[in-house]
Design an enzyme around this catalytic site. Sequence first.
Site: not given
Ligand code: 5GP
Length: 178
Positions: A48, A102, A106, A134, A155
């Site tokens: 991403g 990054e 999230d 977020k 999302f």
């Molecule tokens: P975390 O481990 O912080 O929950 O998530 C990180 C990863 O989840 C990000 O690098 C991304 O790949 C994915 N991710 C989290 N939120 C979103 C979102 O709103 N949209 C998309 N497309 N990917 C997300």
Amino acid sequence: MSRVKLLDREFELSIPEEKLLKAVDQIAEKMNRDLEGKNPLMICVLNGSFMFASDLMKRIDVPCEISFVKLSSYEGTGTTGKIKQLIGLNEDIKGRTVVLLEDIVDTGLTIANTVKQVSEMGPAEVKVATLLFKPEACKKEVTLDYVGLEIPNDFIVGYGLDYDGYGRNLKNIYTVVE
Ligand code: 5GP
């Protein structure tokens, strides 16, 4: 384009390209001040982050290198539960300033895990830059040194982020329509 359809879902425009690039400008300005003389190694966490890393690097004017890593889709089981292994980092990072790039933080689990694995390789310091954050979703105590924009817990797709593989090519960010 104020709406896009990807596979079975509709998304509406939420962050236009100009706003994203302003956020990238601000991160770059801060990095150019902080990283002067540090010869940092930027680490782009794929997939991403590729668009963010590309726009950011064009604005960095201190000497630096960039490397690209992935987190394995295979999840090994460690003492703390399931951990995704960092793959593709071939540089010796001992004693270096490392900056993780990054796309989005999230829950914070991914970045916390990445910071842990990189820290175990003996760098002088590990800094974290995320284009999007977020705050309402974040469950982990992680230090985010550079944050582009704080966004609601919805999302999103575009600017490198995908929905089931699609939408990474969109230059704006779009939020799913429920
Ligand atoms: P975390 O481990 O912080 O929950 O998530 C990180 C990863 O989840 C990000 O690098 C991304 O790949 C994915 N991710 C989290 N939120 C979103 C979102 O709103 N949209 C998309 N497309 N990917 C997300």
